[in-house]
Write a protein that holds these residues in place. Sequence first.
Motif, mmCIF file in Angstrom:
data_model
loop_
_atom_site.group_PDB
_atom_site.id
_atom_site.type_symbol
_atom_site.label_atom_id
_atom_site.label_comp_id
_atom_site.label_asym_id
_atom_site.label_seq_id
_atom_site.Cartn_x
_atom_site.Cartn_y
_atom_site.Cartn_z
ATOM 1 N N PHE A 91 48.898 44.199 38.069
ATOM 2 C CA PHE A 91 47.810 43.858 37.158
ATOM 3 C C PHE A 91 48.297 42.913 36.064
ATOM 4 O O PHE A 91 49.497 42.814 35.772
ATOM 5 C CB PHE A 91 47.199 45.120 36.536
ATOM 6 C CG PHE A 91 48.123 45.905 35.640
ATOM 7 C CD1 PHE A 91 48.260 45.585 34.293
ATOM 8 C CD2 PHE A 91 48.843 46.983 36.138
ATOM 9 C CE1 PHE A 91 49.103 46.319 33.466
ATOM 10 C CE2 PHE A 91 49.686 47.725 35.314
ATOM 11 C CZ PHE A 91 49.820 47.394 33.971
ATOM 12 N N GLY A 92 47.357 42.210 35.489
ATOM 13 C CA GLY A 92 47.639 41.308 34.367
ATOM 14 C C GLY A 92 46.347 41.025 33.633
ATOM 15 O O GLY A 92 45.251 41.179 34.194
ATOM 16 N N GLY A 93 46.465 40.624 32.387
ATOM 17 C CA GLY A 93 45.252 40.362 31.617
ATOM 18 C C GLY A 93 45.551 39.822 30.243
ATOM 19 O O GLY A 93 46.577 39.170 30.018
ATOM 20 N N ILE A 94 44.672 40.127 29.327
ATOM 21 C CA ILE A 94 44.809 39.663 27.951
ATOM 22 C C ILE A 94 44.192 40.711 27.039
ATOM 23 O O ILE A 94 43.273 41.448 27.460
ATOM 24 C CB ILE A 94 44.136 38.287 27.756
ATOM 25 C CG1 ILE A 94 44.545 37.663 26.422
ATOM 26 C CG2 ILE A 94 42.618 38.387 27.897
ATOM 27 C CD1 ILE A 94 44.169 36.189 26.322
ATOM 28 N N GLY A 95 44.690 40.832 25.828
ATOM 29 C CA GLY A 95 44.170 41.862 24.941
ATOM 30 C C GLY A 95 44.524 41.620 23.489
ATOM 31 O O GLY A 95 45.204 40.647 23.136
ATOM 32 N N MET A 96 44.060 42.527 22.658
ATOM 33 C CA MET A 96 44.360 42.508 21.233
ATOM 34 C C MET A 96 44.876 43.888 20.827
ATOM 35 O O MET A 96 44.536 44.892 21.452
ATOM 36 C CB MET A 96 43.109 42.161 20.413
ATOM 37 C CG MET A 96 42.537 40.797 20.684
ATOM 38 S SD MET A 96 41.121 40.443 19.592
ATOM 39 C CE MET A 96 41.922 40.483 17.966
ATOM 40 N N PHE A 97 45.692 43.931 19.772
ATOM 41 C CA PHE A 97 46.203 45.206 19.297
ATOM 42 C C PHE A 97 46.374 45.178 17.782
ATOM 43 O O PHE A 97 46.470 44.109 17.172
ATOM 44 C CB PHE A 97 47.527 45.554 19.982
ATOM 45 C CG PHE A 97 48.710 44.754 19.490
ATOM 46 C CD1 PHE A 97 49.653 45.319 18.644
ATOM 47 C CD2 PHE A 97 48.883 43.425 19.873
ATOM 48 C CE1 PHE A 97 50.740 44.594 18.190
ATOM 49 C CE2 PHE A 97 49.971 42.687 19.430
ATOM 50 C CZ PHE A 97 50.904 43.277 18.587
ATOM 51 N N THR A 98 46.380 46.353 17.199
ATOM 52 C CA THR A 98 46.667 46.510 15.779
ATOM 53 C C THR A 98 47.874 47.421 15.637
ATOM 54 O O THR A 98 48.126 48.285 16.489
ATOM 55 C CB THR A 98 45.479 47.114 15.013
ATOM 56 O OG1 THR A 98 45.230 48.441 15.489
ATOM 57 C CG2 THR A 98 44.220 46.278 15.215
ATOM 58 N N TYR A 99 48.614 47.227 14.576
ATOM 59 C CA TYR A 99 49.797 48.036 14.318
ATOM 60 C C TYR A 99 50.044 48.083 12.814
ATOM 61 O O TYR A 99 49.454 47.303 12.049
ATOM 62 C CB TYR A 99 51.023 47.465 15.038
ATOM 63 C CG TYR A 99 51.470 46.106 14.523
ATOM 64 C CD1 TYR A 99 52.611 45.985 13.729
ATOM 65 C CD2 TYR A 99 50.763 44.938 14.824
ATOM 66 C CE1 TYR A 99 53.025 44.754 13.251
ATOM 67 C CE2 TYR A 99 51.170 43.709 14.358
ATOM 68 C CZ TYR A 99 52.303 43.618 13.566
ATOM 69 O OH TYR A 99 52.710 42.396 13.088
ATOM 70 N N SER A 100 50.886 48.981 12.364
ATOM 71 C CA SER A 100 51.205 49.099 10.945
ATOM 72 C C SER A 100 52.536 49.813 10.800
ATOM 73 O O SER A 100 52.578 51.053 10.741
ATOM 74 C CB SER A 100 50.098 49.861 10.193
ATOM 75 O OG SER A 100 50.390 49.926 8.805
ATOM 76 N N PRO A 101 53.649 49.072 10.756
ATOM 77 C CA PRO A 101 54.970 49.710 10.705
ATOM 78 C C PRO A 101 55.193 50.487 9.410
ATOM 79 O O PRO A 101 54.823 50.041 8.321
ATOM 80 C CB PRO A 101 55.939 48.526 10.819
ATOM 81 C CG PRO A 101 55.159 47.338 10.378
ATOM 82 C CD PRO A 101 53.749 47.601 10.788
#
Length: 274
Positions: A123-133
């Motif tokens: 599989f393959g695709g595209i996406g968005m993510f949020t993070y907060s170290p």
Amino acid sequence: MQKLALILSVLLVMSLGLKAQYLEVGVQGGGTYYLGDINPGTHFGGTKPAFGFLARYNPSTRWALRANFLFGKVGASDLDYEAVGNRNLNFESDITEISFIAELNFFRYFTGSLKDYFSPFIFGGIGMFTYSPKAEYNGTLYELQPLRTEGQGSKEYPDREAYSLNGMMIPFGLGVKFSLTERICVAAEWGMRKTFTDYLDDVSQTYYLDAETTEFIDIAEILSDPTKNHTTGMQRGDAAYKDWYAFAGLTITYKIDLSPRTTCNDFENIKVFR
């Protein structure tokens, strides 16, 4: 990223010309881990629990299009990886992602089939993510991005901007799926997420404090250089390599038919979607 988005768009348009096979909705659970300046290469190191939801549209027995929602956590400490040196840095971060993924089955696959009930897939695709170290000090977790631990906007680095807590990523990987019952599919998968940030762990470039002459003033300086063994301009991370994170786990989905069944014979029904 533009080429990948174009390929996915073409695949979606092509799939619309095929008779809809079925839709699946389900849940996934497993673990997430990260690779970056604190963990440079140990896969599955510091794996933490993750869970999510997905909807998979199956236009044919070879292709599937999937919307994926994942919630996880990543983290690492210098104390666990001798190769990174004596910085005494640590972090953890919650991850929330949404992605759109195309799956290619190696074999024909149909949930509920007695014939085509199993297939490996990529599989393959595209996406968005949020993070907060965040980092732990004396039993307290501190948000790192607001502290600007690499001198973002300081007199030493006035042009170094604070990093964003949102980003694009490219998910890809492999797995295997199995039709457990007429409507239940179970799949195992492992996939990497290529990000375009080097601050998933809050570590990327250089120190900005002169440890030989400057006393710690606040928590930002402490978390920037806990050992107080470095001076301004010394390497803190490697900005040439972006951070990655990964998910490995199981998914369980339930099939929802999008068109009326024309026959009760499983092998006859599968011919419609060849």
